[in-house]
Write an enzyme that holds these catalytic residues in place. Structure first.
Site, PDB file in Angstrom:
ATOM      1  N   TYR A  48       0.783  -1.244   0.000  1.00 26.50           N
ATOM      2  CA  TYR A  48       0.000   0.000   0.000  1.00 26.50           C
ATOM      3  C   TYR A  48       0.814   1.293   0.000  1.00 26.50           C
ATOM      4  CZ  TYR A  48      -2.612  -3.742   2.415  1.00 26.50           C
ATOM      5  OH  TYR A  48      -3.130  -4.947   2.817  1.00 26.50           O
ATOM      6  N   HIS A  49       1.867   1.359  -0.803  1.00 31.16           N
ATOM      7  CA  HIS A  49       2.666   2.580  -0.852  1.00 31.16           C
ATOM      8  C   HIS A  49       2.876   3.068  -2.285  1.00 31.16           C
ATOM      9  CE1 HIS A  49       4.536   0.919   3.123  1.00 31.16           C
ATOM     10  NE2 HIS A  49       3.416   1.580   3.359  1.00 31.16           N
ATOM     11  N   PRO A  50       1.812   3.296  -3.064  1.00 32.37           N
ATOM     12  CA  PRO A  50       2.003   3.748  -4.450  1.00 32.37           C
ATOM     13  C   PRO A  50       2.493   5.191  -4.506  1.00 32.37           C
ATOM     14  CG  PRO A  50      -0.326   3.771  -3.895  1.00 32.37           C
ATOM     15  CD  PRO A  50       0.387   3.154  -2.724  1.00 32.37           C
TER      16      PRO A  50
END
Length: 532
Positions: free
Chosen positions: A468-470
């Protein structure tokens, strides 16, 4: 107020920081902050352990998006939870406070991003931070972001740290200090054992100052452009569609998914892609939506018993009920857990010059992002590649702001990423088998022979996904091919900036909320300097 000096799109960590700093300026401008989600966080969002029910499921605070099928992951679709509401993804994330490594920001500066070296952004991190440990050369104590040690960590998390030390890793009490390497407890973005999302940290609760208007449940559908300048935004809210006028600037803070989406909907982006959707091309910027980077993660799940472990069992339900009163009174107990209590930063091999893998130790089973339920307590030991070489992109699916975009991270398109994950998965299996963690008698949910190279690679392709780190889809740079310059101004369009994780040229070595807040702080300085 349909007219303001600045219109900020997105009330997540960057947008909240930017709006608050502009609103507090000596000569305060008029500001409109537009947020597609709601104004107040839910009770489950405020309770740290509520993450177990907010991340896995689509709800009013989670868009719960998906990627396109990923060839590198056997054609599976990845899961992309994104926060919705004032606070953005800080409403649903694990509250981990990590900045990354100094080399990350020095690398940005080496790419021509003047003003973004670690020495130059460290004061912004310190300005944002209210660390319970106090102020020193690395930390601040007077900022809006409450940073604290875990209120009541599980003893099993401590056993993970001891097991990692038994495997030759050293303990690190501060991942944001002089050296990131090692294992330990993460500091968390909590106040008195409760989640403090970025919007409440920076903006507080309503009423807001008269010169700051916050529009919630309001979606920005298009930037208004005239003669090469952003002059406003078309929004849709409870009262229907309306036009907002910006006297000075429009600033996008929607994140790595929403910011490129709005640029493309407004005619700013790859010309052929926009024309194919019938969108008039205002500015051909091929890099809009490109350069997508994310942390690809593998999760080792093991059913275990131990104090403070979460699971869908009657015993845990009883523990939660018994812990409700201490939590309400003191912010302690199992409900104060951010689940990902401990972790660390390690090297894939002695040849690596700095940590290239990150560990997250979770006090519950996180099988398929927690969407696969098990009637057992357990742990999830994650490992992700910190600086992946794979690059993906975001594209519009249609010329409709209500349609989700196409997210294509192209995971494992760079072979080196798989090589690193292989080393990482072997390490987490070693840690799980080491004492004192091994004494909890863990049963691995998805076993694999880590000595079998092909089996291990096949298991990674079958089970790995994002953590979850775009970032990176509106890349900052000094080159004309970048989307924004080092002042965050969109190339070729006056009065328009982007200030969020999408501007990162390369992914930072860690969780992204703290760096995104820093970008909001930096943007405020740049905007105020330009307006003075």
């Amino acid at each position: 107020m349909d007219e303001a000096d600045y219109i900020i799109i997105g009330g997540g960590p960057a947008g909240a920081a930017l709006a608050a700093r502009l609103a507090a300026a000596a000569v305060a401008p008029k500001i409109i902050l537009v947020e597609a989600g709601g104004r107040r966080p839910s009770l489950l969002s405020r309770i740290p352990a509520g993450i177990a029910l907010r991340v896995p499921l689509r709800n009013r605070e989670n868009y719960a998006l998906q990627t396109l099928p990923q060839p590198g992951l056997n054609g599976r679709r990845g899961y992309v939870p994104r926060g919705r509401g004032l606070g953005g993804s800080s409403l649903i994330n694990a509250m981990i406070y990590v900045r990354g490594q100094p080399e990350d920001y020095d690398h940005w500066a080496s790419l021509g991003c003047t003003g973004w070296s670690f020495a130059e952004v460290l004061p912004l991190f310190r300005r944002a931070e209210a660390n319970r440990r106090g102020s020193d050369a690395w930390h601040g104590a007077e900022g809006p972001l409450a940073v604290a040690d875990p209120a009541s960590p599980s003893p099993v998390s401590r056993d993970f740290i001891r097991a990692a030390r038994a495997c030759g890793l050293r303990e690190n009490a501060d991942f944001n200090g002089p050296d990131q390497e090692g294992v330990g407890f993460y500091q968390v973005l909590q106040k008195d054992g409760r989640r403090l999302d970025a919007a409440r940290a920076y903006l507080g609760d309503p009423p807001y100052p008269a010169h700051l208007q916050v529009l919630t449940e309001t979606r920005a559908s298009r930037i208004v452009l005239a003669d090469g300048r952003a002059t406003g935004v078309i929004v849709e809210g409870p009262a229907g569609q309306r036009a907002l006028k910006a006297r000075r600037e429009v600033i996008l803070c929607g994140g790595a998914i929403a910011s490129p989406q709005l640029l493309m909907l407004s005619g700013i982006g790859p010309a052929a892609h926009l024309a194919g959707l019938g969108i008039p091309v205002i500015r051909d910027l091929p890099a809009v939506g490109e350069n997508l980077q994310d942390h690809l993660d593998y999760t080792l799940n093991a059913a275990m018993r131990g104090q403070g472990l979460l699971g869908y069992t009657p015993a845990v339900l009883g523990e939660i009920l018994r812990g409700a009163l201490p939590y309400l009174r003191h912010g302690t107990g199992i409900l104060s857990s951010n689940v990902a209590e401990a972790g660390g930063f390690i090297r894939s091999s002695p040849m690596a010059d700095r940590p290239d893998l990150q560990l997250h130790f979770c006090t519950g089973l996180v099988d398929d992002h927690g969407r696969r339920f098990h009637a057992a307590t357990g742990i999830a030991l994650h490992v992700c590649v910190l600086r992946p070489q794979s690059r993906g992109r975001v594209r519009l699916a249609a010329a409709d702001p209500r349609r989700p975009v196409e997210i294509d991270p192209r995971f494992l398109s760079a072979p080196a990423d798989l090589d690193l994950l292989v080393a990482g998965v072997r390490m987490v299996h070693r840690i799980l088998a080491a004492e004192p963690l091994a004494r909890h008698h863990g049963r691995i949910l998805h076993p694999v022979d880590v000595a079998d190279e092909e089996a291990l690679r096949a298991m990674i392709r079958a089970r790995a996904d994002t953590i979850y780190h775009p970032v990176g889809t509106c890349r900052m740079g000094a080159d004309p091919a970048s989307v924004v310059d080092p002042q965050l101004r969109v190339r070729g369009i006056a009065g328009l900036r982007v200030a969020d994780a999408s501007i990162m040229p390369t992914l930072v070595s860690g969780n992204t909320q703290a760096p995104t807040v820093m970008i909001g702080e930096k943007a405020a300085d740049l905007v105020l300097q330009a307006g003075s």
